[in-house]
Design a protein around this motif. Structure first.
Motif, PDB file in Angstrom:
ATOM      1  N   LEU A  29       5.272   5.485   4.034  1.00 47.26           N
ATOM      2  CA  LEU A  29       5.730   6.570   3.178  1.00 47.26           C
ATOM      3  C   LEU A  29       6.216   7.732   4.036  1.00 47.26           C
ATOM      4  CD1 LEU A  29       2.870   6.509   0.521  1.00 47.26           C
ATOM      5  CD2 LEU A  29       5.110   5.424   0.385  1.00 47.26           C
ATOM      6  N   SER A  30       7.332   8.348   3.631  1.00 47.47           N
ATOM      7  CA  SER A  30       7.909   9.422   4.433  1.00 47.47           C
ATOM      8  C   SER A  30       8.702  10.362   3.535  1.00 47.47           C
ATOM      9  CB  SER A  30       8.818   8.844   5.526  1.00 47.47           C
ATOM     10  OG  SER A  30       9.893   8.122   4.937  1.00 47.47           O
ATOM     11  N   ASP A  31       9.337  11.349   4.165  1.00 51.24           N
ATOM     12  CA  ASP A  31      10.222  12.285   3.473  1.00 51.24           C
ATOM     13  C   ASP A  31       9.545  12.913   2.261  1.00 51.24           C
ATOM     14  OD1 ASP A  31      12.524  13.741   2.922  1.00 51.24           O
ATOM     15  OD2 ASP A  31      13.400  12.154   1.683  1.00 51.24           O
ATOM     16  N   GLU A  32       8.369  13.507   2.503  1.00 51.87           N
ATOM     17  CA  GLU A  32       7.643  14.130   1.394  1.00 51.87           C
ATOM     18  C   GLU A  32       8.362  15.393   0.929  1.00 51.87           C
ATOM     19  OE1 GLU A  32       3.106  15.342   0.090  1.00 51.87           O
ATOM     20  OE2 GLU A  32       3.553  14.980   2.209  1.00 51.87           O
ATOM     21  N   ALA A  84       1.254  18.191  -5.999  1.00 56.05           N
ATOM     22  CA  ALA A  84       2.121  17.075  -6.369  1.00 56.05           C
ATOM     23  C   ALA A  84       3.375  17.075  -5.510  1.00 56.05           C
ATOM     24  CB  ALA A  84       2.496  17.142  -7.850  1.00 56.05           C
ATOM     25  N   SER A  85       3.858  15.878  -5.200  1.00 54.14           N
ATOM     26  CA  SER A  85       5.075  15.734  -4.395  1.00 54.14           C
ATOM     27  C   SER A  85       5.710  14.385  -4.703  1.00 54.14           C
ATOM     28  CB  SER A  85       4.739  15.826  -2.904  1.00 54.14           C
ATOM     29  OG  SER A  85       3.958  14.712  -2.506  1.00 54.14           O
ATOM     30  N   THR A  86       6.836  14.133  -4.087  1.00 53.58           N
ATOM     31  CA  THR A  86       7.405  12.787  -4.090  1.00 53.58           C
ATOM     32  C   THR A  86       7.542  12.337  -2.648  1.00 53.58           C
ATOM     33  OG1 THR A  86       9.725  13.510  -4.034  1.00 53.58           O
ATOM     34  CG2 THR A  86       8.702  13.243  -6.205  1.00 53.58           C
ATOM     35  N   VAL A  87       7.422  11.028  -2.446  1.00 51.94           N
ATOM     36  CA  VAL A  87       7.551  10.444  -1.115  1.00 51.94           C
ATOM     37  C   VAL A  87       8.474   9.234  -1.216  1.00 51.94           C
ATOM     38  CG1 VAL A  87       5.320  11.233  -0.242  1.00 51.94           C
ATOM     39  CG2 VAL A  87       5.464   9.074  -1.502  1.00 51.94           C
ATOM     40  N   ALA A  88       9.020   8.836  -0.088  1.00 53.41           N
ATOM     41  CA  ALA A  88       9.950   7.709  -0.068  1.00 53.41           C
ATOM     42  C   ALA A  88       9.332   6.506   0.620  1.00 53.41           C
ATOM     43  CB  ALA A  88      11.238   8.105   0.650  1.00 53.41           C
ATOM     44  N   LYS A  89       9.545   5.324   0.024  1.00 59.03           N
ATOM     45  CA  LYS A  89       9.155   4.080   0.663  1.00 59.03           C
ATOM     46  C   LYS A  89      10.230   3.691   1.680  1.00 59.03           C
ATOM     47  CE  LYS A  89       7.708   0.791  -2.035  1.00 59.03           C
ATOM     48  NZ  LYS A  89       7.604  -0.157  -3.174  1.00 59.03           N
ATOM     49  N   ALA A  90       9.949   2.684   2.467  1.00 59.17           N
ATOM     50  CA  ALA A  90      10.900   2.268   3.498  1.00 59.17           C
ATOM     51  C   ALA A  90      12.226   1.813   2.894  1.00 59.17           C
ATOM     52  CB  ALA A  90      10.290   1.147   4.336  1.00 59.17           C
ATOM     53  N   ASN A  91      12.184   1.302   1.649  1.00 56.76           N
ATOM     54  CA  ASN A  91      13.421   0.835   1.006  1.00 56.76           C
ATOM     55  C   ASN A  91      14.183   1.947   0.296  1.00 56.76           C
ATOM     56  OD1 ASN A  91      11.894   1.340  -1.257  1.00 56.76           O
ATOM     57  ND2 ASN A  91      11.812  -0.786  -1.967  1.00 56.76           N
ATOM     58  N   GLY A  92      13.674   3.196   0.403  1.00 55.12           N
ATOM     59  CA  GLY A  92      14.344   4.337  -0.207  1.00 55.12           C
ATOM     60  C   GLY A  92      13.831   4.699  -1.580  1.00 55.12           C
ATOM     61  N   GLU A  93      13.021   3.849  -2.211  1.00 57.73           N
ATOM     62  CA  GLU A  93      12.479   4.174  -3.537  1.00 57.73           C
ATOM     63  C   GLU A  93      11.533   5.362  -3.441  1.00 57.73           C
ATOM     64  OE1 GLU A  93       9.608   2.273  -7.039  1.00 57.73           O
ATOM     65  OE2 GLU A  93       9.980   1.165  -5.184  1.00 57.73           O
ATOM     66  N   ARG A  94      11.686   6.303  -4.374  1.00 54.85           N
ATOM     67  CA  ARG A  94      10.825   7.476  -4.356  1.00 54.85           C
ATOM     68  C   ARG A  94       9.654   7.276  -5.318  1.00 54.85           C
ATOM     69  NH1 ARG A  94      12.438  11.014  -0.931  1.00 54.85           N
ATOM     70  NH2 ARG A  94      10.669  12.332  -1.481  1.00 54.85           N
TER      71      ARG A  94
END
Length: 218
Positions: free
Chosen positions: A70-73, A93-103
């Motif tokens: 998980l990255s790009d929080e 609360a936040s959103t994060v990105a999986k390696a495939n780009g899904e948030r």
């Protein structure tokens, strides 16, 4: 393992909570339980322990995801103090990105108790499920049951005494300078403690007052 929907305990801390009905227990490791809801592609992590503050418990919540992909929080709701059933709490609360780009939507809720313990919950789900996850995590927090921690008099007697930890650094360069951090804990056989932390920074040509922190409790 515990069945979701029934009250479960965090061993050693006299904390209990009710996982949401229908969620499956995926994994247990010491004080952390992981639940999943395949129908929502969602995950719930619940933990408990002894913490001096909600910020300390929040740091443990963050560590759950260390080493993952998980990255790009991106912050959605800043870390905010609040109350849950009359107890101090902290939400984020936040959103994060999986390696495939899904948030994914990430939500954290920490609830402190009157015994310097806390219950922490973290949800992770597709962004479209964010509102549902808010309800899930609020339900877990509202179910918190608390009793005084069980005293371990044998352990208190074994750790009674003075314990000191030191950390320091001295520069070998021509300018000199360095620092010394010293933390001392004093425990008695009744389970009470005193803590003193001193931090000294040395910079050539500068007068810097030592920083001292003190606390006490049981």
């Amino acid at each position: 393992g515990p069945s979701a929907g029934r009250s479960v305990r965090v061993d050693g801390f006299n904390i209990s909570y009710a996982p949401p009905s229908g969620w499956r227990v995926q994994h247990e490791q010491q004080r952390v339980r992981a639940f999943s809801d395949p129908a929502r592609a969602a995950f719930l992590f619940v933990f408990g322990g002894s913490y001096a503050s909600a910020d300390a418990a929040f740091a443990e919540a963050q560590s759950i995801f260390s080493g993952t992909d998980l990255s790009d929080e991106q912050e959605v709701e800043p870390r905010s103090p609040r109350r849950v059933n009359g107890r101090d709490a902290l939400s984020y609360a936040s959103t994060v990105a999986k390696a495939n780009g899904e948030r994914l939507a990430l939500r954290v809720l920490i609830v402190m108790t009157e015994h310097e313990t806390a219950l922490g919950a973290v949800t992770l789900a597709p962004v479209a499920r964010a509102a549902e996850m808010r309800q899930v995590i609020e339900g877990v927090a509202a179910s918190l049951g608390v009793q005084p921690p069980v005293e371990n008099r044998q352990l208190a007697a074994r750790v009674a005494g003075v314990w000191t930890r030191q950390q320091g650094y001295n520069s070998n360069s021509g300018g000199g300078g360095g620092f010394i951090n010293e933390e001392t804990w004093t425990f008695d056989a009744a389970g009470s403690y005193r803590r003193r932390a001193t931090s000294v920074v040395s910079i050539p040509g500068a007068a810097i007052e030592p920083k001292v922190e003190q606390s006490a409790g049981t």
